[in-house]
Design an enzyme around this catalytic site. Structure first.
Site, mmCIF file in Angstrom:
data_model
loop_
_atom_site.group_PDB
_atom_site.id
_atom_site.type_symbol
_atom_site.label_atom_id
_atom_site.label_comp_id
_atom_site.label_asym_id
_atom_site.label_seq_id
_atom_site.Cartn_x
_atom_site.Cartn_y
_atom_site.Cartn_z
ATOM 1 N N ASP A 129 0.860 -1.192 0.000
ATOM 2 C CA ASP A 129 0.000 0.000 0.000
ATOM 3 C C ASP A 129 0.890 1.235 0.000
ATOM 4 O OD1 ASP A 129 -2.369 1.524 0.071
ATOM 5 O OD2 ASP A 129 -2.423 1.538 2.265
ATOM 6 N N HIS A 130 0.336 2.332 -0.490
ATOM 7 C CA HIS A 130 1.017 3.620 -0.404
ATOM 8 C C HIS A 130 0.685 4.270 0.939
ATOM 9 C CE1 HIS A 130 1.104 3.782 -5.050
ATOM 10 N NE2 HIS A 130 2.300 3.496 -4.611
ATOM 11 N N PHE A 135 -5.116 4.679 0.219
ATOM 12 C CA PHE A 135 -6.220 3.890 -0.342
ATOM 13 C C PHE A 135 -5.825 3.018 -1.532
ATOM 14 C CE2 PHE A 135 -7.797 8.317 0.634
ATOM 15 C CZ PHE A 135 -8.032 8.081 1.983
ATOM 16 N N HIS A 136 -4.610 2.452 -1.510
ATOM 17 C CA HIS A 136 -4.138 1.657 -2.648
ATOM 18 C C HIS A 136 -3.676 0.255 -2.260
ATOM 19 C CE1 HIS A 136 -3.003 5.810 -4.555
ATOM 20 N NE2 HIS A 136 -4.301 5.581 -4.600
ATOM 21 N N PRO A 137 -4.358 -0.470 -1.359
ATOM 22 C CA PRO A 137 -3.904 -1.829 -1.054
ATOM 23 C C PRO A 137 -3.930 -2.704 -2.310
ATOM 24 C CG PRO A 137 -6.100 -1.455 -0.160
ATOM 25 C CD PRO A 137 -5.590 -0.124 -0.630
#
Length: 551
Positions: free
Chosen positions: A293-294, A469-471
Site C-alpha cells: 500500500d502507499h 487507499f491503494h492496497p
C-alpha cells in the site's frame, strides 16, 4: 430468475463494472454482476467533493481497520473501501493517473507476458476520453473521462512554481509513461459530476437482456466440483442463494476481499485453512501475501491569506457561493474535489532512476482525509513513497464470511521505505520554503518546526501516517514457478479451472501512482482474454437468453 449464467462477476467496483459491460456487450454470453452494497443513489457519491460524505458512510463504505501495526506505534489504520455500484471508484479522490512505463515493464519481466507498457497502452487509450485530445498515448473515444482542471488556484499555481524552481518540468499530462514533473491533476469527472465505473461502464449496459445486476448481494463462497469453480453462494436480504456459472467465476472484490473469498473457499495457504477447518481445494501459499500500500504522510501548513477551501467551507456565504457555482455551471470546488496539485519527484535522487515520491497538494487542511477542516486558512502537502518494499498480509480469522479478515500492512518495515519517507517529508518542506510558495506559508502546523532530526520525522510518520487507499498485491500475478503467484498472466487462478481474479490484488508490484485507472485498464484487457479463451473452446455457445435484473 435464472440461477445459471455464463459468467459470474463478484464485486461491482472499478474492475467489475468494466467486465459486466464488456462480457455482455455482444449479447453472446449471460452475465450476472453481484455487489454486496446498495445501488449508487446517494447524491454525494456523484458530486466530486462529496467523498468527505462517503469516507465514513456505514452503508457505502466497508470501513475496515488494519490490525495494530507495530511499525506505526501499534495503531489500527482506517481503510475505507467502496461498498456500492462503482466500488471504490464511487468514493475515491478522482485522480486520473496510470503510473510509469517501468511499472508495467517490470510486471512483464517478472514472468507475465503481455503486461508490459506497450501491451497495456492500447487498453489505456481504449478506456479513456481525454480532454487533452488524441495522441500516441491518449484516447478520446473511451467511456472513462480524463478531465483537466479548468480553473487555476493561486495556491496550486504557487506550488507548481516552487516545483519548477526546484528543477521539475511543468506538465499537463502525467500519463504518457514518464511522470516526473509538476502541474494540475486530471480527474475522473464528466461535466462536473463524478465518473465512476458504474457511471462510465455499467449504466450504459443496464438495459441489456443478458446482463443481470444484483445489489445487496454478499458473496459468501465459491462452489467447486473437483478443482473447477462452478458457481457462488451469496445472501441477499438475509436469504441464501446459489448461482451457477457455465463458464467462469471472476472475482473483482478487491485486494482485501478477493483473497478473503479465496481462503474461505479453500484456496490459500494450507496451514491457515486447516487451522480454521476449511477444506483445502487447492493449496496456494501466496493468497493473502504480498500486501502493498502507499503510506500517506500529510504535512499541514497555515496559509497567510484567506484563499483556501477552509475559508470557503467555514463561511455560510462561501458555502452558498460554492453550491450555486456547481448548481448553475457545474464548476468550482464541488466539481473538482480535494486534491489538485500533482508532483512526481525523486526524494532519493542518487538511488531512484524514476520518480519515487508522489504529492497530492490540497487547498484545504484537516486532521485526516474526509475530516472536518481546520479553523484557519490551511493547505496540505500529502506525500507517499511510490514503490514501497514493505509487505503485509490478509488472512481470514474464521469461517464467517461477514467477519473482516486480518489486515496487517507492515508499513515502514523495510529500511528503504523509512529512508524514502523521511526524504519525502524533507522534500515537501523544501517546496513550502521555495518561492513563490514561501510567501504564502504562515507556519508549519504539522509536524511543526520542532520536528527536525530523522528520528523525529520518522516518529511523526509513524504517529500520523495513513493509507492513501491503494492496497494491492494479495493475489499476485506470476508464473507457476513463483511460490507466491496466485494467478497466471491470463489472470486464471493457478491449479483450478473456471476462476479468475481481476482487481488490484493481482498486481505483482504496486504501480507508481493511484490505482483506479490501472485497474480499469486491467479489466479491459481481462475482458479480451476471457473472450479469447471462450472462442478457443470446441463447443459453440448459443446466444444467451434474457435474464432478470434484480438491483
Amino acid at each position: 430468475m435464472s440461477q445459471t449464467v455464463d459468467y459470474i462477476v463478484v464485486g461491482a467496483g472499478s474492475a467489475g463494472c468494466v467486465l459486466a459491460n464488456r462480457l455482455s456487450e455482444d449479447g453472446r454470453y449471460s452475465v450476472c454482476l453481484l455487489e454486496a452494497g446498495p445501488p449508487d443513489r446517494y447524491p454525494w457519491i456523484h458530486i466530486p467533493i462529496g467523498y468527505g460524505k462517503t469516507m465514513f458512510h456505514k452503508q457505502l463504505n466497508w470501513g475496515f481497520y488494519t490490525d495494530p501495526d507495530p511499525n506505526m506505534l501499534n495503531r489500527r489504520i482506517y481503510w475505507p473501501r467502496g461498498r456500492t455500484l462503482g466500488g471504490s471508484s464511487a468514493i475515491n479522490g478522482l485522480i486520473y493517473v496510470r503510473g510509469q512505463r517501468e511499472d508495467y515493464d517490470h510486471w512483464e519481466a517478472l514472468g507475465n507476458p503481455g503486461w508490459g507498457w506497450e501491451h497495456c497502452l492500447p487498453y489505456f487509450r481504449k478506456l479513456e476520453n481525454n480532454d487533452l485530445g488524441a495522441g500516441p498515448t491518449r484516447g478520446t473515444e473511451g467511456p472513462l473521462n480524463a478531465t483537466s482542471i479548468d480553473r487555476q488556484h493561486p495556491l496550486v499555481d504557487a506550488f507548481i512554481g516552487a516545483g519548477q524552481a526546484l528543477g521539475l518540468p511543468r506538465k499537463t499530462d502525467f500519463n504518457g509513461g514518464d511522470q516526473e514533473g509538476v502541474g494540475y491533476y486530471q480527474l475522473t469527472t464528466r461535466n462536473g459530476w463524478r465518473c465512476s465505473t458504474a457511471v462510465a461502464y455499467l449504466r450504459p449496459a443496464r438495459g441489456r437482456a443478458n446482463l443481470r445486476v444484483e445489489t445487496d448481494a454478499h458473496t459468501t463462497g465459491i462452489m467447486f466440483e473437483g478443482k473447477r469453480a462452478v458457481g457462488v453462494r451469496y445472501t441477499r436480504h438475509g436469504q441464501p442463494h446459489i448461482l451457477r456459472a457455465r463458464r467462469e467465476v471472476v472475482l473483482c472484490a478487491g485486494a482485501l476481499q478477493s483473497p478473503q473469498l479465496l481462503q474461505l473457499s479453500g484456496i490459500g495457504p494450507a496451514p491457515l485453512l486447516q487451522d480454521l477447518g476449511v477444506p483445502v481445494v487447492h493449496a496456494l501459499p501466496g493468497v493473502g501475501e504480498n500486501l502493498q500500500d502507499h503510506l500517506q504522510i500529510r504535512l499541514i501548513y497555515e496559509v497567510a491569506k484567506p484563499i483556501t477551501t477552509n475559508d470557503q467551507l467555514r463561511s455560510l456565504t462561501g458555502k452558498a457561493r460554492m453550491g450555486l457555482e456547481w448548481l448553475l455551471m457545474r464548476k468550482g470546488p464541488l466539481a473538482i474535489g480535494i486534491n489538485q496539485g500533482a508532483m512526481f519527484c525523486r526524494a532519493l535522487p542518487q538511488e531512484s532512476a524514476t520518480p519515487d515520491t508522489q504529492f497530492h497538494f490540497s487547498t484545504l487542511s484537516a486532521d485526516m482525509a474526509g475530516g472536518l477542516v481546520h479553523p484557519f486558512s490551511g493547505c496540505t502537502y500529502s506525500v507517499c513513497q511510490l514503490r514501497p518494499e514493505s509487505r503485509g498480509t490478509v488472512r481470514i480469522r474464521s469461517t464467517d464470511p461477514y467477519e473482516p479478515p486480518s489486515m496487517q500492512p507492515n508499513y515502514l518495515s523495510a529500511e528503504l521505505d523509512r529512508r524514502c519517507t523521511i526524504a519525502a517529508v524533507r522534500y515537501a518542506r523544501r517546496v513550502a520554503q521555495t518561492e513563490p510558495m514561501r510567501g504564502l506559508m504562515k507556519r508549519e502546523f504539522r509536524p511543526g518546526d520542532e520536528v527536525r532530526s530523522d528520528d523525529e520525522i520518522l516518529h511523526f510518520c509513524r504517529e500520523y501516517g495513513a493509507t492513501i487507499f491503494h492496497p494491492s498485491g494479495t493475489a499476485k500475478m506470476g508464473p507457476a514457478a513463483d511460490p507466491l503467484a496466485v494467478v497466471d498472466a491470463r489472470l486464471r487462478v493457478h491449479g483450478v479451472g473456471g476462476l479468475r481474479v481481476v482487481d488490484c490484488s493481482v498486481m505483482p508490484s504496486l504501480v507508481s501512482g493511484n490505482t483506479n485507472v490501472p485497474v480499469v485498464m486491467m479489466a479491459e484487457r481481462a475482458a479480451d482474454l476471457i473472450r479469447e479463451d471462450a472462442r478457443r473452446e470446441i463447443h459453440p455457445v448459443e446466444v444467451a437468453p434474457p435474464i432478470a435484473d434484480a438491483a
